[in-house]
Design a protein around this motif. Structure first.
Motif, PDB file in Angstrom:
ATOM      1  N   SER A   1       0.686  -1.598  -0.259  1.00 22.10           N
ATOM      2  CA  SER A   1       0.214  -0.253   0.241  1.00 22.10           C
ATOM      3  C   SER A   1       0.730   1.536   0.371  1.00 22.10           C
ATOM      4  O   SER A   1       0.870   2.066   1.296  1.00 22.10           O
ATOM      5  CB  SER A   1      -1.069   0.092   0.981  1.00 22.10           C
ATOM      6  OG  SER A   1      -1.273  -1.378   2.250  1.00 22.10           O
TER       7      SER A   1
ATOM      8  N   GLY B   1       1.605   4.841   0.109  1.00 21.72           N
ATOM      9  CA  GLY B   1       0.536   6.494  -0.444  1.00 21.72           C
ATOM     10  C   GLY B   1       0.527   6.446   1.950  1.00 21.72           C
ATOM     11  O   GLY B   1       0.201   5.735   2.386  1.00 21.72           O
TER      12      GLY B   1
ATOM     13  N   GLY C   1      -1.188   7.143   4.951  1.00 19.58           N
ATOM     14  CA  GLY C   1      -3.007   7.061   5.100  1.00 19.58           C
ATOM     15  C   GLY C   1      -3.522   5.799   4.743  1.00 19.58           C
ATOM     16  O   GLY C   1      -4.120   5.409   5.094  1.00 19.58           O
ATOM     17  N   ALA C   2      -2.751   5.166   3.605  1.00 13.45           N
ATOM     18  CA  ALA C   2      -3.203   4.069   3.525  1.00 13.45           C
ATOM     19  C   ALA C   2      -2.663   2.799   4.276  1.00 13.45           C
ATOM     20  O   ALA C   2      -1.690   2.552   4.375  1.00 13.45           O
ATOM     21  CB  ALA C   2      -2.818   3.195   1.457  1.00 13.45           C
TER      22      ALA C   2
ATOM     23  N   GLU D   1       0.062  -5.524   6.873  1.00 17.65           N
ATOM     24  CA  GLU D   1      -0.100  -5.721   7.522  1.00 17.65           C
ATOM     25  C   GLU D   1       0.485  -4.681   8.834  1.00 17.65           C
ATOM     26  O   GLU D   1       1.545  -3.881   8.693  1.00 17.65           O
ATOM     27  CB  GLU D   1       1.420  -6.680   7.825  1.00 17.65           C
ATOM     28  CG  GLU D   1       1.480  -8.398   7.426  1.00 17.65           C
ATOM     29  CD  GLU D   1       0.626  -9.226   8.483  1.00 17.65           C
ATOM     30  OE1 GLU D   1      -0.376 -10.136   7.550  1.00 17.65           O
ATOM     31  OE2 GLU D   1       0.372  -9.085   9.254  1.00 17.65           O
TER      32      GLU D   1
ATOM     33  N   VAL E   1       2.669  -3.939  11.443  1.00 18.26           N
ATOM     34  CA  VAL E   1       3.041  -4.573  12.036  1.00 18.26           C
ATOM     35  C   VAL E   1       4.186  -4.280  13.146  1.00 18.26           C
ATOM     36  O   VAL E   1       4.432  -3.025  13.098  1.00 18.26           O
ATOM     37  CB  VAL E   1       4.806  -4.865  11.021  1.00 18.26           C
ATOM     38  CG1 VAL E   1       5.755  -5.588  11.599  1.00 18.26           C
ATOM     39  CG2 VAL E   1       3.803  -6.125   9.671  1.00 18.26           C
TER      40      VAL E   1
ATOM     41  N   ARG F   1       7.736  11.605   9.899  1.00 17.31           N
ATOM     42  CA  ARG F   1       7.134  12.028   8.439  1.00 17.31           C
ATOM     43  C   ARG F   1       6.932  10.207   8.564  1.00 17.31           C
ATOM     44  O   ARG F   1       7.847   9.710   8.022  1.00 17.31           O
ATOM     45  CB  ARG F   1       6.959  12.806   7.417  1.00 17.31           C
ATOM     46  CG  ARG F   1       6.666  14.262   7.670  1.00 17.31           C
ATOM     47  CD  ARG F   1       5.370  14.812   7.998  1.00 17.31           C
ATOM     48  NE  ARG F   1       5.234  15.778   8.382  1.00 17.31           N
ATOM     49  CZ  ARG F   1       3.622  15.954   8.909  1.00 17.31           C
ATOM     50  NH1 ARG F   1       3.219  15.115   8.573  1.00 17.31           N
ATOM     51  NH2 ARG F   1       3.317  17.325   9.245  1.00 17.31           N
ATOM     52  N   GLY F   2       5.933   9.219   7.976  1.00 19.48           N
ATOM     53  CA  GLY F   2       5.558   8.832   7.380  1.00 19.48           C
ATOM     54  C   GLY F   2       6.174   7.061   7.321  1.00 19.48           C
ATOM     55  O   GLY F   2       6.639   6.193   7.269  1.00 19.48           O
ATOM     56  N   VAL F   3       6.162   7.747   9.379  1.00 24.65           N
ATOM     57  CA  VAL F   3       6.560   6.524  10.079  1.00 24.65           C
ATOM     58  C   VAL F   3       4.794   5.385  10.725  1.00 24.65           C
ATOM     59  O   VAL F   3       5.151   4.615  11.318  1.00 24.65           O
ATOM     60  CB  VAL F   3       6.437   7.117  11.678  1.00 24.65           C
ATOM     61  CG1 VAL F   3       5.974   6.957  12.879  1.00 24.65           C
ATOM     62  CG2 VAL F   3       8.271   5.964  11.940  1.00 24.65           C
ATOM     63  N   GLY F   4       3.537   5.931  10.827  1.00 24.32           N
ATOM     64  CA  GLY F   4       2.720   4.843  10.555  1.00 24.32           C
ATOM     65  C   GLY F   4       1.303   5.547  11.671  1.00 24.32           C
ATOM     66  O   GLY F   4       1.130   4.909  12.236  1.00 24.32           O
ATOM     67  N   LYS F   5       1.889   6.668  11.960  1.00 28.21           N
ATOM     68  CA  LYS F   5       0.733   7.789  13.003  1.00 28.21           C
ATOM     69  C   LYS F   5      -0.818   7.378  12.572  1.00 28.21           C
ATOM     70  O   LYS F   5      -1.896   7.105  13.168  1.00 28.21           O
ATOM     71  CB  LYS F   5       1.289   8.983  12.954  1.00 28.21           C
ATOM     72  CG  LYS F   5       2.563   9.136  13.655  1.00 28.21           C
ATOM     73  CD  LYS F   5       3.015  10.767  13.895  1.00 28.21           C
ATOM     74  CE  LYS F   5       3.177  11.510  12.465  1.00 28.21           C
ATOM     75  NZ  LYS F   5       3.776  11.030  11.185  1.00 28.21           N
ATOM     76  N   THR F   6      -1.171   7.892  10.943  1.00 26.92           N
ATOM     77  CA  THR F   6      -2.379   7.907  10.502  1.00 26.92           C
ATOM     78  C   THR F   6      -2.840   6.728  10.665  1.00 26.92           C
ATOM     79  O   THR F   6      -4.157   6.347  11.172  1.00 26.92           O
ATOM     80  CB  THR F   6      -2.494   8.202   9.606  1.00 26.92           C
ATOM     81  OG1 THR F   6      -1.549   9.691   9.306  1.00 26.92           O
ATOM     82  CG2 THR F   6      -4.126   8.723   8.690  1.00 26.92           C
ATOM     83  N   VAL F   7      -2.193   5.594  10.122  1.00 23.11           N
ATOM     84  CA  VAL F   7      -3.008   4.072  10.470  1.00 23.11           C
ATOM     85  C   VAL F   7      -2.857   3.482  11.992  1.00 23.11           C
ATOM     86  O   VAL F   7      -3.805   2.997  11.703  1.00 23.11           O
ATOM     87  CB  VAL F   7      -1.890   3.133   9.030  1.00 23.11           C
ATOM     88  CG1 VAL F   7      -1.957   3.858   7.639  1.00 23.11           C
ATOM     89  CG2 VAL F   7      -0.763   2.910   9.351  1.00 23.11           C
TER      90      VAL F   7
ATOM     91  N   GLN G   1       6.795   0.281   2.686  1.00 22.34           N
ATOM     92  CA  GLN G   1       5.654   0.550   0.881  1.00 22.34           C
ATOM     93  C   GLN G   1       5.804   0.386   0.117  1.00 22.34           C
ATOM     94  O   GLN G   1       5.936  -0.340  -0.937  1.00 22.34           O
ATOM     95  CB  GLN G   1       4.253   0.660   2.061  1.00 22.34           C
ATOM     96  CG  GLN G   1       3.586   0.535   3.099  1.00 22.34           C
ATOM     97  CD  GLN G   1       3.307  -0.699   3.096  1.00 22.34           C
ATOM     98  OE1 GLN G   1       3.169  -2.156   2.259  1.00 22.34           O
ATOM     99  NE2 GLN G   1       3.529  -1.490   4.034  1.00 22.34           N
TER     100      GLN G   1
HETATM  101  N1  LIG Z   1       3.470  -1.002  11.034  1.00 27.39           N
HETATM  102  C1  LIG Z   1       3.118  -0.987   9.899  1.00 27.39           C
HETATM  103  N2  LIG Z   1       4.060  -1.883   8.807  1.00 27.39           N
HETATM  104  C2  LIG Z   1       3.496  -1.619   8.016  1.00 27.39           C
HETATM  105  N3  LIG Z   1       3.986  -0.508   7.436  1.00 27.39           N
HETATM  106  C3  LIG Z   1       3.781   0.468   7.456  1.00 27.39           C
HETATM  107  C4  LIG Z   1       2.921   0.519   9.088  1.00 27.39           C
HETATM  108  N4  LIG Z   1       2.209   1.707   9.266  1.00 27.39           N
HETATM  109  C5  LIG Z   1       2.453   2.464   8.532  1.00 27.39           C
HETATM  110  N5  LIG Z   1       2.387   1.436   7.131  1.00 27.39           N
HETATM  111  C6  LIG Z   1       2.696   1.970   5.917  1.00 27.39           C
HETATM  112  O1  LIG Z   1       3.415   3.216   5.541  1.00 27.39           O
HETATM  113  C7  LIG Z   1       2.749   3.747   5.328  1.00 27.39           C
HETATM  114  C8  LIG Z   1       2.892   6.238   5.630  1.00 27.39           C
HETATM  115  O2  LIG Z   1       1.641   5.611   6.960  1.00 27.39           O
HETATM  116  P1  LIG Z   1       1.024   6.493   7.688  1.00 27.39           P
HETATM  117  O3  LIG Z   1       0.204   8.004   6.391  1.00 27.39           O
HETATM  118  O4  LIG Z   1       0.177   6.251   8.824  1.00 27.39           O
HETATM  119  O5  LIG Z   1       2.177   7.718   8.292  1.00 27.39           O
HETATM  120  P2  LIG Z   1       2.181   8.911   9.454  1.00 27.39           P
HETATM  121  O6  LIG Z   1       3.365   8.750  10.328  1.00 27.39           O
HETATM  122  O7  LIG Z   1       0.704   9.261   9.410  1.00 27.39           O
HETATM  123  O8  LIG Z   1       3.127  10.321   7.927  1.00 27.39           O
HETATM  124  P3  LIG Z   1       2.679  11.437   7.973  1.00 27.39           P
HETATM  125  O9  LIG Z   1       3.218  12.107   8.965  1.00 27.39           O
HETATM  126  O10 LIG Z   1       3.137  11.704   6.535  1.00 27.39           O
HETATM  127  O11 LIG Z   1       1.332  11.943   8.068  1.00 27.39           O
HETATM  128  C9  LIG Z   1       1.008   3.875   4.455  1.00 27.39           C
HETATM  129  O12 LIG Z   1       1.920   3.554   3.572  1.00 27.39           O
HETATM  130  C10 LIG Z   1       0.853   2.691   5.480  1.00 27.39           C
HETATM  131  O13 LIG Z   1      -0.092   1.717   4.756  1.00 27.39           O
END
Ligand SMILES: Nc1ncnc2c1ncn2[C@@H]1O[C@H](COP(=O)(O)OP(=O)(O)OP(=O)(O)O)[C@@H](O)[C@H]1O
Ligand SMILES: [Mg+2]
Length: 391
Positions: free
Chosen positions: A9, A11, A13-14, A18, A20, A51-57, A275
């Motif tokens: 996935s 992008g 917020g996608a 998994e 993980v 940024r992009g570490v996975g907070k939104t998901v 991703q």
């Molecule tokens: N635990 C995880 N394991 C695998 N992939 C992940 C995980 N968490 C997030 N991702 C993937 O990483 C990407 C970024 O996630 P997300 O948008 O949630 O990050 P973010 O921290 O909200 O970024 P931003 O600060 O830019 O808003 C997405 O493609 C998501 O599918």
């Protein structure tokens, strides 16, 4: 391999195939909801990460968890240009009418609707471009002073009591909390303090950049004790491998060990990058297992893509002076000192103060420790070296 089946996935917020390595944070949230609904006190959560570490998901997953634990959820993304009350109003209206619709009449719910009406100051709310009238008179003298800091707590209190009367809780989830104004952040902290003291079933879970604990502390000194601050970090090597392998194994494919090592060294375990690499590797590989050569080709595709999107959107919002500052940072080991950046640019440290402050408020840099400076965007230094020559 079949592009349609690509399990990754890319992008912001996608939802990942998994989720993980987030077990401990999810567990923390689970305990929070369970304790609060049982009438116990527990600190709300402010998750921070780059940024992009996975907070939104993660926040989405926590919202899902909350709604399965008897909580009504309000999910907001703090925008850079709209006030918190304007964001909250339509969501609160929906929430209160949902509580009102439950069978049997609740005086607490009726009161919360009157308090909401008093807080709003007008008899109507617009939800998704449709304006609704509120058929309630305002509760005079409650939450209607016009001062957010004193009103928000009274409003939340009335709402929490209404939810409690229905055997429910309220979970307020806010993404990008660092974009709340100082007044809003302070009001939110004060209101949550009141919820906790009164043991009301109202929980706050926020997500934002690593600048957040500092901002919250500046807003109210007791914020440090009011919240838990789980850090959402890059994934360990083991978890990175799992994030890559699990999705492809569910499609009877695999990676070679060398391929996984190469992706990990390119991405440093940052989920957004994992991703992207996973996605391109899948498209490039002609057969399973995906091998080192596939990864190397994927890298050639991923870097320009990241440069044009993930990094570019941030770069485009910068002034020339800000760009120069961030470019100079890329010449130094991370985190760096602002004094060293200034000397690279041949200027006095003090004259760089305003630029550094601007970069902080734009969420581009933060201070991991006193006097230190680092990018909030992983691997941004590499990008700056590609994007701007250094004289
Ligand atoms: N635990 C995880 N394991 C695998 N992939 C992940 C995980 N968490 C997030 N991702 C993937 O990483 C990407 C970024 O996630 P997300 O948008 O949630 O990050 P973010 O921290 O909200 O970024 P931003 O600060 O830019 O808003 C997405 O493609 C998501 O599918
Ligand atoms: Mg996000």
């Amino acid at each position: 391999m079949d592009r349609i089946l690509n399990p990754f996935s890319p992008g912001a917020g996608a939802p990942p195939p998994e989720l993980v390595g987030r077990g401990p944070i999810l567990e923390q949230a689970e305990v929070l909801f369970a304790r609060v609904i049982a009438g116990r006190t527990e600190r709300s959560m402010l998750m921070t990460g780059l940024r992009g570490v996975g907070k939104t998901v993660l926040l989405n997953e926590i919202a899902r968890m909350a709604s399965q634990t008897a909580f009504h959820t309000i999910y907001l993304e703090a925008p850079e240009d709209k006030g918190l009350p304007d964001m909250l109003a339509p969501k609160l209206r929906t929430l209160l009418y949902d509580l009102d619709r439950i069978q049997g009449i609740s005086e607490k719910v009726k009161r919360s609707l009157r308090v909401f009406r008093a807080w709003l100051g007008t008899p109507q709310v617009t939800v998704n471009d449709v304006t609704f009238g509120l058929g309630y008179d305002p509760e005079v003298g409650v939450a209607d002073s016009g001062d957010l800091e004193s009103d928000l707590g009274s409003l939340f209190e009335a709402i929490a009591e209404a939810a409690q009367d229905r055997g429910r809780g309220v979970a307020l989830l806010i993404d990008e909390v660092q974009y709340l104004s100082p007044v809003e952040l302070r009001a939110l902290i004060v209101a949550m303090h009141r919820m906790q003291q009164r043991r009301l079933p109202f929980v706050f879970v926020g997500a934002g950049l690593p600048t957040l604990p500092g901002l919250a502390g500046d807003a109210k000194s007791y914020a440090e004790r009011l919240f838990q601050y789980p850090v959402v970090g890059a994934l360990s090597k083991e978890h990175s491998f799992e994030a890559l392998v699990e999705p492809v194994q569910s499609l009877q494919a695999d990676f070679t060990e060398e391929a996984l090592e190469e992706i990990f060294s390119q991405t440093d375990g940052y989920p957004y990058f994992l991703q992207e690499w996973g996605y391109q590797c899948w498209n490039i590989a002609s057969a399973s297992p995906i091998n080192l050569d596939d990864v190397r080709q994927a890298t050639k595709r991923v870097i320009p893509r990241l440069d044009e999107s993930f990094f570019r959107v941030r770069y485009d919002r910068l002034t020339p002076a800000e760009r120069r500052y961030l470019r100079a940072m890329a010449e130094l080991p991370q985190p760096c000192k602002s004094g060293d950046v200034a000397s690279l640019l041949n200027v006095k440290t003090t004259s760089m103060g305003p630029i550094r402050a601007q970069l902080m408020s734009k969420g581009m840099v933060y201070s991991p420790a006193h006097g230190d400076l680092a990018y909030t965007v992983p691997l941004f230094g590499d990008f700056m070296r590609r994007a701007m020559p250094w004289p």
